[in-house]
Scaffold this active site. Structure first.
Site, PDB file in Angstrom:
ATOM      1  CG  LEU A  91      -2.180   0.650   1.263  1.00  0.00           C
ATOM      2  CD1 LEU A  91      -3.040   0.096   0.134  1.00  0.00           C
ATOM      3  CD2 LEU A  91      -2.883   0.426   2.604  1.00  0.00           C
ATOM      4  CG  HIS A 108      -7.090  -4.336  -9.531  1.00  0.00           C
ATOM      5  ND1 HIS A 108      -6.372  -4.886  -8.479  1.00  0.00           N
ATOM      6  CD2 HIS A 108      -8.325  -4.903  -9.494  1.00  0.00           C
ATOM      7  CE1 HIS A 108      -7.156  -5.734  -7.821  1.00  0.00           C
ATOM      8  NE2 HIS A 108      -8.339  -5.768  -8.421  1.00  0.00           N
TER       9      HIS A 108
HETATM   10  C1  GRF Z   1      -0.829  -7.815 -12.769  1.00  0.00           C
HETATM   11  O1  GRF Z   1      -1.883  -8.708 -12.981  1.00  0.00           O
HETATM   12  C2  GRF Z   1      -1.351  -6.488 -12.264  1.00  0.00           C
HETATM   13  O2  GRF Z   1      -2.633  -6.196 -12.736  1.00  0.00           O
HETATM   14  C3  GRF Z   1      -1.396  -6.710 -10.773  1.00  0.00           C
HETATM   15  O3  GRF Z   1      -0.248  -7.474 -10.508  1.00  0.00           O
HETATM   16  C4  GRF Z   1       0.068  -8.277 -11.635  1.00  0.00           C
HETATM   17  C5  GRF Z   1       1.523  -8.079 -11.934  1.00  0.00           C
HETATM   18  O4  GRF Z   1       1.989  -8.984 -12.900  1.00  0.00           O
HETATM   19  N1  GRF Z   1      -1.440  -5.442 -10.084  1.00  0.00           N
HETATM   20  P1  GRF Z   1       3.433  -8.830 -13.531  1.00  0.00           P
HETATM   21  O5  GRF Z   1       4.464  -8.889 -12.402  1.00  0.00           O
HETATM   22  O6  GRF Z   1       3.498  -7.511 -14.244  1.00  0.00           O
HETATM   23  O7  GRF Z   1       3.603 -10.000 -14.471  1.00  0.00           O
END
Ligand code: GRF
Length: 196
Positions: A91, A108
């Site tokens: 956070l 997200h």
């Molecule tokens: C992604 O799905 C993003 O939406 C979420 O965390 C994941 C990160 O994946 N916040 P990566 O490390 O970029 O492969």
């Protein structure tokens, strides 16, 4: 536009942003990768891409304000203007929020406000919804609560598995994040030049 990416894991979104910069689809410089897990895959991706890395172990600081103060110094010394969170599993605290007010974005893997927090794809899968997606939003003090910038819905088909849904969401993330950052950087540059 000078950007920093914050990540804690594999870094496929970091890679998509770095590739877009390299290919000229995103007119920005990635000035820094900030990572709270020195062993994360994203660190190797950054060194391959020639992006400087600031890694830290949160436990070796007294509190969040202490490590965020150091991060702010790193960002300011590199004139970073926008922070893109890409799987940063922490956070954001007051120190960073105040220093980068309305300049921090997050991606997200759901259609917010549905399925906030961890394992959003698994949450959507278990809930049996027929549509989920990807959201990019400004970061505030809450968990996945800031103002929405862009969203892309993704249908969950009868033939889908959790695995194929995850792959579809990730593919969409890798398209939407660089595109949205490009839109943001152009509108911020326009705003800045209107001030002159
Ligand atoms: C992604 O799905 C993003 O939406 C979420 O965390 C994941 C990160 O994946 N916040 P990566 O490390 O970029 O492969």
């Amino acid at each position: 536009m000078n950007i920093a990416v914050f990540a804690s894991g594999n870094g496929s979104n970091f890679q998509a942003i770095a590739d877009a910069v390299k290919e000229g689809r995103l007119k920005a410089d990635i000035k820094l990768l900030v990572c709270d897990k020195p062993e994360a895959g994203v660190v190797e991706r950054a060194s391959q891409a020639g992006v400087p890395v600031f890694c830290f172990r949160p436990k070796s600081y007294e509190n969040k304000a202490a490590f965020e103060k150091e991060i702010v110094e790193e960002l300011e010394s590199r004139q970073v203007e926008i922070i893109a969170l890409a799987g940063y599993m922490r956070l954001i605290g007051d120190t960073l929020l105040h220093a980068f007010d309305r300049r921090i974005v997050n991606i997200h893997p759901s259609l917010l406000p549905a399925f906030q927090g961890k394992d959003a794809i698994g949450q959507a899968w278990k809930a049996g919804v027929k549509v989920t997606g990807v959201t990019i939003h400004w970061v505030d003090a809450g968990i996945d609560t800031g103002e929405i910038i862009a969203q892309q819905p993704i249908d969950i088909k009868e033939s889908d598995s959790l695995r194929s849904l995850t792959a579809a969401i990730q593919a969409e993330e890798h398209r939407l994040y660089p595109d949205t950052l490009q839109r943001l950087t152009s509108s911020i540059s326009r705003r800045e030049s209107e001030k002159i």
